[in-house]
Every structure is written in C-alpha cells, then in structure tokens.
Design a protein around this motif. Structure first.
Motif, mmCIF file in Angstrom:
data_model
loop_
_atom_site.group_PDB
_atom_site.id
_atom_site.type_symbol
_atom_site.label_atom_id
_atom_site.label_comp_id
_atom_site.label_asym_id
_atom_site.label_seq_id
_atom_site.Cartn_x
_atom_site.Cartn_y
_atom_site.Cartn_z
ATOM 1 N N SER A 35 0.877 -1.286 -0.160
ATOM 2 C CA SER A 35 0.023 -0.032 -0.001
ATOM 3 C C SER A 35 0.893 1.332 -0.084
ATOM 4 C CB SER A 35 -0.907 -0.043 1.272
ATOM 5 O OG SER A 35 -0.469 0.394 2.485
ATOM 6 N N ALA A 36 0.285 2.434 -0.416
ATOM 7 C CA ALA A 36 1.157 3.492 -0.491
ATOM 8 C C ALA A 36 1.477 3.937 1.118
ATOM 9 C CB ALA A 36 0.292 4.626 -0.930
ATOM 10 N N GLY A 37 0.735 3.396 1.896
ATOM 11 C CA GLY A 37 0.682 3.885 3.324
ATOM 12 C C GLY A 37 -0.402 3.250 4.072
ATOM 13 N N GLY A 38 -0.326 2.777 5.349
ATOM 14 C CA GLY A 38 -1.549 2.365 6.075
ATOM 15 C C GLY A 38 -1.941 1.011 5.577
ATOM 16 N N VAL A 39 -3.244 0.567 6.057
ATOM 17 C CA VAL A 39 -3.772 -0.650 5.962
ATOM 18 C C VAL A 39 -5.247 -0.564 5.411
ATOM 19 C CG1 VAL A 39 -2.487 -1.884 7.471
ATOM 20 C CG2 VAL A 39 -4.590 -0.944 8.457
ATOM 21 N N PRO A 40 -5.808 -1.464 4.733
ATOM 22 C CA PRO A 40 -5.065 -2.969 4.587
ATOM 23 C C PRO A 40 -4.303 -2.341 3.307
ATOM 24 C CG PRO A 40 -7.109 -2.555 3.232
ATOM 25 C CD PRO A 40 -7.170 -1.340 4.062
ATOM 26 N N LYS A 41 -3.100 -3.528 3.208
ATOM 27 C CA LYS A 41 -2.094 -3.802 2.300
ATOM 28 C C LYS A 41 -3.134 -4.573 1.078
ATOM 29 C CE LYS A 41 1.895 -2.766 4.609
ATOM 30 N NZ LYS A 41 2.287 -1.582 4.073
ATOM 31 N N LEU A 42 -2.850 -4.198 -0.323
ATOM 32 C CA LEU A 42 -3.619 -4.870 -1.153
ATOM 33 C C LEU A 42 -2.861 -5.815 -1.848
ATOM 34 C CD1 LEU A 42 -5.613 -1.807 -2.324
ATOM 35 C CD2 LEU A 42 -6.222 -3.424 -0.682
ATOM 36 N N PRO A 43 -3.431 -6.861 -2.442
ATOM 37 C CA PRO A 43 -2.717 -8.067 -2.929
ATOM 38 C C PRO A 43 -2.088 -7.471 -4.518
ATOM 39 C CG PRO A 43 -5.071 -8.565 -3.133
ATOM 40 C CD PRO A 43 -4.921 -7.435 -2.429
ATOM 41 N N VAL A 44 -0.878 -7.751 -4.763
ATOM 42 C CA VAL A 44 -0.232 -7.856 -6.197
ATOM 43 C C VAL A 44 0.201 -9.156 -6.510
ATOM 44 C CG1 VAL A 44 0.301 -5.352 -5.840
ATOM 45 C CG2 VAL A 44 1.908 -7.000 -5.159
ATOM 46 N N ALA A 45 0.286 -9.304 -7.735
ATOM 47 C CA ALA A 45 0.926 -10.805 -8.183
ATOM 48 C C ALA A 45 2.191 -10.947 -7.965
ATOM 49 C CB ALA A 45 0.729 -10.958 -9.627
ATOM 50 N N GLU A 46 3.120 -9.806 -8.007
ATOM 51 C CA GLU A 46 4.685 -10.036 -7.597
ATOM 52 C C GLU A 46 5.057 -8.646 -7.642
ATOM 53 O OE1 GLU A 46 7.259 -9.881 -11.963
ATOM 54 O OE2 GLU A 46 5.875 -11.520 -11.717
ATOM 55 N N VAL A 47 6.178 -8.394 -6.922
ATOM 56 C CA VAL A 47 7.136 -7.228 -6.703
ATOM 57 C C VAL A 47 8.302 -7.503 -6.364
ATOM 58 C CG1 VAL A 47 6.337 -7.271 -4.279
ATOM 59 C CG2 VAL A 47 6.669 -4.975 -5.623
ATOM 60 N N ARG A 48 9.219 -6.325 -6.750
ATOM 61 C CA ARG A 48 10.445 -6.525 -6.528
ATOM 62 C C ARG A 48 10.820 -6.099 -5.017
ATOM 63 N NH1 ARG A 48 15.199 -8.821 -8.385
ATOM 64 N NH2 ARG A 48 16.980 -7.418 -7.730
ATOM 65 N N VAL A 49 11.823 -6.761 -4.324
ATOM 66 C CA VAL A 49 12.066 -6.538 -2.962
ATOM 67 C C VAL A 49 13.556 -6.052 -2.867
ATOM 68 C CG1 VAL A 49 12.073 -7.537 -0.691
ATOM 69 C CG2 VAL A 49 10.126 -8.256 -2.220
ATOM 70 N N ASN A 50 13.746 -4.796 -2.425
ATOM 71 C CA ASN A 50 15.006 -4.318 -2.285
ATOM 72 C C ASN A 50 15.552 -4.222 -0.812
ATOM 73 O OD1 ASN A 50 14.123 -1.779 -1.266
ATOM 74 N ND2 ASN A 50 13.794 -0.992 -3.143
ATOM 75 N N ARG A 51 16.508 -3.640 -0.363
ATOM 76 C CA ARG A 51 16.962 -3.677 1.132
ATOM 77 C C ARG A 51 15.990 -2.898 1.890
ATOM 78 N NH1 ARG A 51 20.578 -7.461 0.785
ATOM 79 N NH2 ARG A 51 22.393 -7.354 -0.371
ATOM 80 N N LEU A 52 15.239 -2.081 1.595
ATOM 81 C CA LEU A 52 14.186 -1.352 2.174
ATOM 82 C C LEU A 52 12.924 -1.841 2.204
ATOM 83 C CD1 LEU A 52 15.574 2.283 2.051
ATOM 84 C CD2 LEU A 52 16.032 0.803 4.079
ATOM 85 N N GLY A 53 12.747 -2.981 1.521
ATOM 86 C CA GLY A 53 11.180 -3.604 1.330
ATOM 87 C C GLY A 53 10.953 -3.560 0.204
ATOM 88 N N LEU A 54 9.349 -3.874 0.136
ATOM 89 C CA LEU A 54 8.836 -4.162 -1.379
ATOM 90 C C LEU A 54 8.513 -2.731 -2.089
ATOM 91 C CD1 LEU A 54 7.954 -6.488 0.604
ATOM 92 C CD2 LEU A 54 5.906 -6.688 -0.970
ATOM 93 N N GLU A 55 8.909 -2.764 -3.255
ATOM 94 C CA GLU A 55 8.570 -1.376 -4.198
ATOM 95 C C GLU A 55 7.086 -1.134 -4.057
ATOM 96 O OE1 GLU A 55 10.580 -1.967 -7.908
ATOM 97 O OE2 GLU A 55 12.653 -2.151 -7.068
#
Length: 183
Positions: A35-55
């Motif tokens: 999510s851009a901020g807050g909850v709920p976080k919404l489902p995505v099929a895939e995402v890149r994960v870097n040192r600070l988290g999910l893009e």
C-alpha cells in the motif's frame, strides 16, 4: 461463509496453497501485499524487494515501521485463521503484512532464521511486529493485542531484513534455510 473466509480461501487458491493437513514442509506465499501507506495492504501478483522492502509499499508511521531491519512484514495464514476463528474480521493484508505465507509457523521460528522465497529472495527474521491501533479494525472488540508475540507467540507478524534482493511472486515456495547456509 463469512467474507474473511472467502478472502483467505481466494489467497490460498491463487497461490496453489499447500494442503493444511499435509505434513510440514516448504511453505508458499499465498498473498503479496503493498500500500502507499496504512492498512489494508492490497494484493499484487509480484513485486521487487530491495534492501528497504517491497517497491511501492509505504508506511504512514516511519518511526515504527520500515528501515533495513524491518524491511518486510510477514504473517502466516495459519495465524490469520486462528485469529479469525475467534470471531475477528481479519484477512490477508489487513494486518499490514507484506507477505502472507502458508505451511510454516513463522511465529515459532527463532529470530535469525533465514527464509528462501522463490528463486531469488532471502529474508532473515529480525523481530516481532508490535501491534498498534492502526489494525484495530481486524478485531471484533478492537483489541489488537491479539497479534502480540507476548500474548500469542504463534499468532504474530514478524519483521525481516533482506539478505538477498529479488522478486517475490504469488505462489513462491518458502523454505527455512539451515543455519549453516551462506547466502
């Protein structure tokens, strides 16, 4: 069937989730959430994960969330089911976790445990996530401490740092790595 059970079932079936009565083994990612901020976080099929988290994932409270030691939040669907069985309207992503898994009791793993997720990503569990009032809507009585590691060790979200960056996908296999694995 209550809506949360439908959401849990959808997350599990999308990922080709393992049979809950099967013997323990590798787990699976049943939902990837941002999510851009807050909850709920919404489902995505895939995402890149870097040192600070999910893009694409943000936090409204950067003092309590994020950073390299709290880059990714995980919660097992088994914990969601137990909390839901108490009459709480919780579902994957609603407690603010980035990765909902099935087949591994995350709350039972010691901090420092490493998880290989899919072909690239490796995470190391760093701490429990302290529940806060932001997720109170997941609880029929508003008592968000139901996800407290102190009160319910198996039913807690956990933070992880990124050991090896990569893309996480719905259905990825999750494996607990042996302690002697050099990644």
């Amino acid at each position: 069937m209550p809506e949360r059970d439908v959401l849990i079932g959808i997350a599990e079936s999308r990922a080709g989730a393992v049979n809950p009565s099967a013997p323990p083994g590798p787990g699976r990612v049943v939902q990837v959430s941002i999510s851009a901020g807050g909850v709920p976080k919404l489902p995505v099929a895939e995402v890149r994960v870097n040192r600070l988290g999910l893009e694409g994932d943000g936090h409204n409270d950067t003092d309590g969330h994020g950073g390299p030691m709290r880059a990714v939040s995980l919660l097992a669907v088994e914990a969601i089911r137990r909390v839901a069985a108490d009459g709480n309207p919780i579902a994957p992503g609603t407690a603010g976790e980035n990765l909902t898994t099935q087949g591994i009791e995350l709350g039972a793993l010691p901090y420092g445990s490493r998880l290989a997720i899919g072909p690239e990503l490796v995470l190391e569990l760093t701490s429990a996530v302290s529940p806060c009032r932001t997720i109170a809507g997941n609880f029929s009585d508003g008592r968000f401490a139901r996800l407290s590691a102190k009160l319910h060790p198996l039913d807690t979200r956990v933070y992880a740092r990124v050991v090896r960056q990569g893309t996480v996908r719905l259905g990825d296999v999750v494996t607990v790595l042996p302690d002697d694995t050099d990644t």
